[in-house]
Motif scaffolding. Structure first.
Motif, PDB file in Angstrom:
ATOM      1  N   VAL A 198       0.833  -1.202   0.000  1.00 31.37           N
ATOM      2  CA  VAL A 198       0.000   0.000   0.000  1.00 31.37           C
ATOM      3  C   VAL A 198       0.866   1.250   0.000  1.00 31.37           C
ATOM      4  O   VAL A 198       0.650   2.182  -0.791  1.00 31.37           O
ATOM      5  N   ARG A 199       1.871   1.282   0.869  1.00 33.51           N
ATOM      6  CA  ARG A 199       2.767   2.444   0.948  1.00 33.51           C
ATOM      7  C   ARG A 199       3.450   2.691  -0.392  1.00 33.51           C
ATOM      8  O   ARG A 199       3.461   3.809  -0.904  1.00 33.51           O
ATOM      9  N   ASP A 200       4.035   1.637  -0.973  1.00 31.33           N
ATOM     10  CA  ASP A 200       4.762   1.786  -2.231  1.00 31.33           C
ATOM     11  C   ASP A 200       3.841   2.203  -3.376  1.00 31.33           C
ATOM     12  O   ASP A 200       4.226   2.989  -4.245  1.00 31.33           O
ATOM     13  N   SER A 201       2.620   1.667  -3.376  1.00 33.33           N
ATOM     14  CA  SER A 201       1.674   2.030  -4.433  1.00 33.33           C
ATOM     15  C   SER A 201       1.314   3.513  -4.356  1.00 33.33           C
ATOM     16  O   SER A 201       1.201   4.196  -5.389  1.00 33.33           O
ATOM     17  N   ILE A 202       1.132   4.006  -3.130  1.00 33.45           N
ATOM     18  CA  ILE A 202       0.802   5.417  -2.947  1.00 33.45           C
ATOM     19  C   ILE A 202       1.965   6.305  -3.395  1.00 33.45           C
ATOM     20  O   ILE A 202       1.770   7.314  -4.080  1.00 33.45           O
TER      21      ILE A 202
END
Length: 455
Positions: free
Chosen positions: A93-97
């Motif tokens: 989730v963090r990397d996608s954001i």
């Protein structure tokens, strides 16, 4: 008329010659399908069992009268979801954001993937339409960008590794994006800036099938639900759950430190557990799409209350605990699970808090810690009388208006009563606790795998 008959005869002959069914009803032949056992899961054969209290209800709760029910076959995680496994979700989730923010900024400043050494390397993959298939180009031209931000449907670039070392940031734009992901300078201490975990949000859509079934005339778009969930575990539960108690080390280290990687994740709400299931399905199917000819997998989800109890019993009927006996100690005097065996003495079973997810002996379905360690969220709303009106085939009660969600199995801080496979407890869906985790299940495709009836 003769020409028409002749044409019809020719078409019939051609159809027969070009077909392998010889004119017989053989059905449509699809892809060959082979069931794949999900990694880290066990197949639980469907069958019938006596659900509820088979012995005396010593606590007098009277919320689990015995009844015979049948459940279909399904896969279940061998262990509770661990910190390491949940961190994979958080990182995704963090990397996608971060990637989305980089792509948007690259688009705004006019940088593309040809601008090496800049955030242009993270530009949307569909910025260049020359390599698109006909279908991809059609979807891009007609549907991409339809939404509040104008970037909905754009494909982010996952081929380039993200940079988290501040000394290696590629340009000032990259630094600008990364700065937005951390807490402000004034909220840092000891020279360290930490992630702003409030920005770790996972969005997903799903169809409310039950609502659609009840209202047959409803439009499909009216039963599509959108969820947005903050997915970072609440580490403060180690402090809030225990007044006048020193648990700061667990708050500081339990989720992130590698020493606890194989311990069950806690501090997650029922909604976060549901979001994890949706992400796990998306993550697996993204990989399946990259393999030509691979079938999409069935969705991962939380188990129903009946599925959880059936799996916890391990095929044993009328057993008090997953290991079968009515006692919490083995014949050698060793405790069979992680719980609070003596008032005030949490360590009598050799564990003060949680233990590694693969600890103690598994039950006969090879499932670990179905009693103790952490209680587990299930996909059910708590109603003391629900056993009275549920179906006897795949019973399930989950009312959106009832926010009391069932937890099962007891935990490291509970007494033995809550470890019994038939004991029921609940917590509110938006609550996180230091003693509640979860495990996931996946439906088995087909019906031939069954455990038979009650022996």
């Amino acid at each position: 008329m003769k020409k028409f008959l002749l044409l019809t005869a020719v078409m019939t002959i051609l159809a027969s010659c070009g077909s392998k069914d010889r004119g017989e009803l053989v059905g449509v032949q699809g892809k060959k399908w082979h069931p794949e056992k999900p990694y880290g899961m066990e197949l639980i054969p469907g069958g019938a069992f006596i659900m509820g209290k088979a012995d005396d209800d010593l606590a007098g709760v009277n919320d689990a009268p015995a009844k015979t029910v049948t459940v279909r076959a399904f896969y279940m995680d061998e262990t509770e979801i661990t910190n390491s496994e949940y961190r994979q979700f958080v990182h995704w989730v963090r990397d996608s954001i971060v990637r989305m923010k980089l792509a948007v900024l690259a688009d705004e400043v006019g940088l593309t993937q040809e601008d090496e050494g800049t955030i242009g390397e993270f530009a949307f993959k569909d910025a260049d339409t020359t390599d698109m298939t006909v279908y991809e180009k059609y979807m891009f031209e007609n549907y991409t960008g339809l939404g509040p931000t104008g970037y909905e449907g754009r494909k982010i670039n996952k081929d380039i590794d993200l940079i988290y070392d501040t000394s290696e940031y590629m340009d000032e734009y990259y630094a600008e994006v990364m700065d937005t992901m951390y807490l402000p300078i004034e909220e840092s201490y000891n020279g360290q800036r930490t992630w702003d975990v409030k920005k770790f949000k996972f969005q997903y859509n799903y169809m409310d099938i039950k609502e659609a079934a009840k209202n047959r005339g409803v439009a499909r778009k009216d039963v599509i639900r959108k969820e947005e969930v903050e997915i970072y575990p609440d580490t403060t539960v180690w402090i809030r759950d225990f007044a006048y108690s020193y648990n700061e080390p667990m708050h500081n280290d339990y989720f992130w430190h590698d020493a606890y990687s194989d311990y069950p994740v806690v501090g997650v709400t029922w909604k976060q557990a549901k979001a994890f299931c949706e992400w796990r399905t998306i993550n697996k199917n993204s990989y399946q799409k990259s393999k030509k000819g691979a079938s999409m997998v069935n969705r991962f989800r939380l188990p129903s209350e009946a599925e959880w109890e059936y799996a916890a019993r391990g095929g044993l009927q009328a057993a008090t605990y997953p290991w079968g006996g009515p006692y919490t100690k083995s014949d050698r005097g060793c405790f069979m699970a992680n719980f609070k065996p003596v008032r005030g003495d949490y360590a009598a079973d050799q564990a003060l808090y949680t233990v590694e997810a693969k600890s103690y002996e598994p039950n006969d379905y090879n499932l670990y810690n179905m009693a103790g360690n952490v209680a587990e969220w299930v996909n059910a709303s708590y109603d003391p009388s629900s056993y009275e009106y549920t179906s006897t085939i795949n019973p399930s009660v989950n009312d959106d208006n009832n926010t009391r969600k069932v937890i099962r199995g007891g935990s490291w801080k509970d007494v033995a009563y809550f470890l019994q496979v038939s004991s029921r407890d609940y917590e509110y869906a938006d609550s996180a606790r230091s003693y509640i985790g979860f495990r996931t299940v996946q439906d088995y495709m087909g019906t031939k795998t069954t455990g038979g009836g009650i022996k």
